[in-house]
Every structure is written in structure tokens, then in C-alpha cells.
Design a protein around this motif. Sequence first.
Motif, PDB file in Angstrom:
ATOM      1  N   SER A  10       0.810  -1.224   0.000  1.00 38.93           N
ATOM      2  CA  SER A  10       0.000   0.000   0.000  1.00 38.93           C
ATOM      3  C   SER A  10       0.842   1.273   0.000  1.00 38.93           C
ATOM      4  CB  SER A  10      -0.948   0.014   1.206  1.00 38.93           C
ATOM      5  OG  SER A  10      -0.218  -0.001   2.407  1.00 38.93           O
ATOM      6  N   HIS A  11       2.158   1.149   0.062  1.00 33.85           N
ATOM      7  CA  HIS A  11       3.027   2.329  -0.032  1.00 33.85           C
ATOM      8  C   HIS A  11       2.970   2.852  -1.465  1.00 33.85           C
ATOM      9  CE1 HIS A  11       6.353   4.921   1.107  1.00 33.85           C
ATOM     10  NE2 HIS A  11       6.890   4.658  -0.065  1.00 33.85           N
ATOM     11  N   ILE A  12       2.842   4.174  -1.611  1.00 33.97           N
ATOM     12  CA  ILE A  12       2.700   4.773  -2.936  1.00 33.97           C
ATOM     13  C   ILE A  12       3.911   4.445  -3.798  1.00 33.97           C
ATOM     14  CG2 ILE A  12       2.526   6.962  -4.179  1.00 33.97           C
ATOM     15  CD1 ILE A  12       1.033   8.025  -1.702  1.00 33.97           C
ATOM     16  N   GLY A  13       3.653   3.861  -4.959  1.00 32.54           N
ATOM     17  CA  GLY A  13       4.703   3.562  -5.922  1.00 32.54           C
ATOM     18  C   GLY A  13       5.328   2.183  -5.779  1.00 32.54           C
ATOM     19  N   CYS A  14       5.054   1.479  -4.692  1.00 35.11           N
ATOM     20  CA  CYS A  14       5.643   0.149  -4.488  1.00 35.11           C
ATOM     21  C   CYS A  14       4.731  -0.910  -5.095  1.00 35.11           C
ATOM     22  CB  CYS A  14       5.845  -0.118  -3.006  1.00 35.11           C
ATOM     23  SG  CYS A  14       6.616  -1.711  -2.662  1.00 35.11           S
ATOM     24  N   LYS A  15       5.315  -1.825  -5.838  1.00 32.71           N
ATOM     25  CA  LYS A  15       4.521  -2.868  -6.492  1.00 32.71           C
ATOM     26  C   LYS A  15       4.813  -4.259  -5.939  1.00 32.71           C
ATOM     27  CE  LYS A  15       3.855  -0.531 -10.916  1.00 32.71           C
ATOM     28  NZ  LYS A  15       3.849   0.774 -10.560  1.00 32.71           N
ATOM     29  N   ALA A  16       5.552  -4.331  -4.817  1.00 38.20           N
ATOM     30  CA  ALA A  16       5.855  -5.625  -4.204  1.00 38.20           C
ATOM     31  C   ALA A  16       4.558  -6.277  -3.731  1.00 38.20           C
ATOM     32  CB  ALA A  16       6.806  -5.436  -3.030  1.00 38.20           C
ATOM     33  N   LEU A  17       4.443  -7.586  -3.903  1.00 36.98           N
ATOM     34  CA  LEU A  17       3.250  -8.313  -3.490  1.00 36.98           C
ATOM     35  C   LEU A  17       3.368  -8.726  -2.029  1.00 36.98           C
ATOM     36  CD1 LEU A  17       2.615 -10.515  -6.643  1.00 36.98           C
ATOM     37  CD2 LEU A  17       1.473  -8.393  -5.969  1.00 36.98           C
ATOM     38  N   VAL A  18       2.276  -8.553  -1.299  1.00 38.38           N
ATOM     39  CA  VAL A  18       2.242  -8.853   0.128  1.00 38.38           C
ATOM     40  C   VAL A  18       1.098  -9.814   0.379  1.00 38.38           C
ATOM     41  CG1 VAL A  18       1.994  -7.876   2.430  1.00 38.38           C
ATOM     42  CG2 VAL A  18       3.062  -6.526   0.631  1.00 38.38           C
ATOM     43  N   SER A  19       1.367 -10.875   1.123  1.00 37.88           N
ATOM     44  CA  SER A  19       0.308 -11.839   1.391  1.00 37.88           C
ATOM     45  C   SER A  19       0.124 -12.097   2.881  1.00 37.88           C
ATOM     46  CB  SER A  19       0.618 -13.164   0.676  1.00 37.88           C
ATOM     47  OG  SER A  19       1.858 -13.661   1.117  1.00 37.88           O
ATOM     48  N   ASP A  20       0.791 -11.317   3.742  1.00 39.48           N
ATOM     49  CA  ASP A  20       0.671 -11.558   5.184  1.00 39.48           C
ATOM     50  C   ASP A  20      -0.469 -10.800   5.844  1.00 39.48           C
ATOM     51  OD1 ASP A  20       1.613  -8.992   5.179  1.00 39.48           O
ATOM     52  OD2 ASP A  20       3.419  -9.400   6.358  1.00 39.48           O
ATOM     53  N   GLY A  21      -1.216 -10.001   5.071  1.00 42.87           N
ATOM     54  CA  GLY A  21      -2.361  -9.279   5.609  1.00 42.87           C
ATOM     55  C   GLY A  21      -2.032  -7.908   6.173  1.00 42.87           C
ATOM     56  N   HIS A  28       8.653  -1.139   3.483  1.00 41.98           N
ATOM     57  CA  HIS A  28       7.782  -0.021   3.831  1.00 41.98           C
ATOM     58  C   HIS A  28       6.872  -0.352   5.018  1.00 41.98           C
ATOM     59  CE1 HIS A  28       8.507   0.404  -0.610  1.00 41.98           C
ATOM     60  NE2 HIS A  28       9.031   1.515  -0.113  1.00 41.98           N
ATOM     61  N   PRO A  29       7.426  -0.618   6.189  1.00 40.59           N
ATOM     62  CA  PRO A  29       6.553  -0.903   7.336  1.00 40.59           C
ATOM     63  C   PRO A  29       5.800   0.356   7.757  1.00 40.59           C
ATOM     64  CG  PRO A  29       8.811  -0.691   8.076  1.00 40.59           C
ATOM     65  CD  PRO A  29       8.835  -0.636   6.567  1.00 40.59           C
ATOM     66  N   ARG A  30       4.644   0.171   8.351  1.00 41.15           N
ATOM     67  CA  ARG A  30       3.861   1.315   8.840  1.00 41.15           C
ATOM     68  C   ARG A  30       4.574   1.920  10.048  1.00 41.15           C
ATOM     69  NH1 ARG A  30      -0.825   1.963   6.344  1.00 41.15           N
ATOM     70  NH2 ARG A  30      -1.883   0.160   5.500  1.00 41.15           N
ATOM     71  N   GLU A  31       4.518   3.258  10.131  1.00 37.04           N
ATOM     72  CA  GLU A  31       5.092   3.933  11.292  1.00 37.04           C
ATOM     73  C   GLU A  31       4.207   3.643  12.495  1.00 37.04           C
ATOM     74  OE1 GLU A  31       5.682   8.080  10.579  1.00 37.04           O
ATOM     75  OE2 GLU A  31       6.485   7.704   8.594  1.00 37.04           O
ATOM     76  N   SER A  32       4.842   3.395  13.637  1.00 36.76           N
ATOM     77  CA  SER A  32       4.048   3.105  14.826  1.00 36.76           C
ATOM     78  C   SER A  32       3.384   4.387  15.302  1.00 36.76           C
ATOM     79  CB  SER A  32       4.928   2.528  15.930  1.00 36.76           C
ATOM     80  OG  SER A  32       5.925   3.441  16.285  1.00 36.76           O
ATOM     81  N   ARG A 117      -0.519  11.629   6.373  1.00 35.95           N
ATOM     82  CA  ARG A 117      -0.514  10.828   5.156  1.00 35.95           C
ATOM     83  C   ARG A 117       0.700   9.885   5.155  1.00 35.95           C
ATOM     84  NH1 ARG A 117       0.247  14.398   0.378  1.00 35.95           N
ATOM     85  NH2 ARG A 117      -1.496  15.459   1.331  1.00 35.95           N
ATOM     86  N   PRO A 118       0.515   8.615   4.799  1.00 34.85           N
ATOM     87  CA  PRO A 118       1.645   7.689   4.724  1.00 34.85           C
ATOM     88  C   PRO A 118       2.626   8.106   3.642  1.00 34.85           C
ATOM     89  CG  PRO A 118      -0.341   6.629   3.902  1.00 34.85           C
ATOM     90  CD  PRO A 118      -0.741   7.977   4.414  1.00 34.85           C
TER      91      PRO A 118
END
Length: 119
Positions: A10-21, A28-32, A117-118
Motif C-alpha cells: 500500500s506504499h505509494i509507488g511500491c509494487k511488491a506483493l504482500v500476502s501476510d495481511g 515499507h513498514p507502517r510507522e508506529s 498521510r503515509p
Amino acid sequence: MPRAAPRPCSHIGCKALVSDGSGRCEKHPRESWVKTTPTKRITGRRLQKMRADLFARHPLCVLCLLKDRVTTATQRDHKIPLEEGGPDDSTNEQAVCDECHAEKSQAEAARGRRRARPR
């Protein structure tokens, strides 16, 4: 139980596939989220006295005076917003008109939305 299909990060511009939910890849981890204690807002008679003292000292809008306009001040405004850590005392107040207060409040809200905004 079947697994969900991988989705793009969900990071803008990143196309890596994520399957861990989580919705984010390892890059690009979310900031705490850290809860801060907001500045306590002054209310009641103390606020009424502060407003009267401010308007007695500065009856005209300080922001309009910078633009060579003369307008009666109607709002007690914080130079540094309380949300951004400004104190709610006489060192952080200014007298402004309704129009300048609305413009300044809009700019502060936009700044807050950009911070939230992320990246």
C-alpha cells in the motif's frame, strides 16, 4: 483455510506483493502510532479575561497589519497551534480577524493532513 491472494504493497509507488495481511512489504513498514498528550486548553472566566486583555493590547488584526490593512481583531489565535505543541498562554497568542483566522486554520489543517498521510 484458503489464503487470500497477494496484493500490492500500500506504499505509494511500491509494487511488491504482500500476502501476510499487513498491506505493507518489508521495505515499507507502517510507522508506529504514538499518542501524545495534547496541551490543556484554557476555558471559562480565565479565557474570557485573557481575550479581553489581548484585545485591549491589540485591537487590530496583526496579520492584516502585515498586509497594510486595518481590520478589527475578533479571534484569539495561537501562533503555534496547540496540536503542534504550542502553549495555551499569553506568550503564544495573537489577535486576528475572522478571515485571517479561517485562512490560518485551513493551512494548519492541511499541514496536519500531510503529516498524517503515509509516505
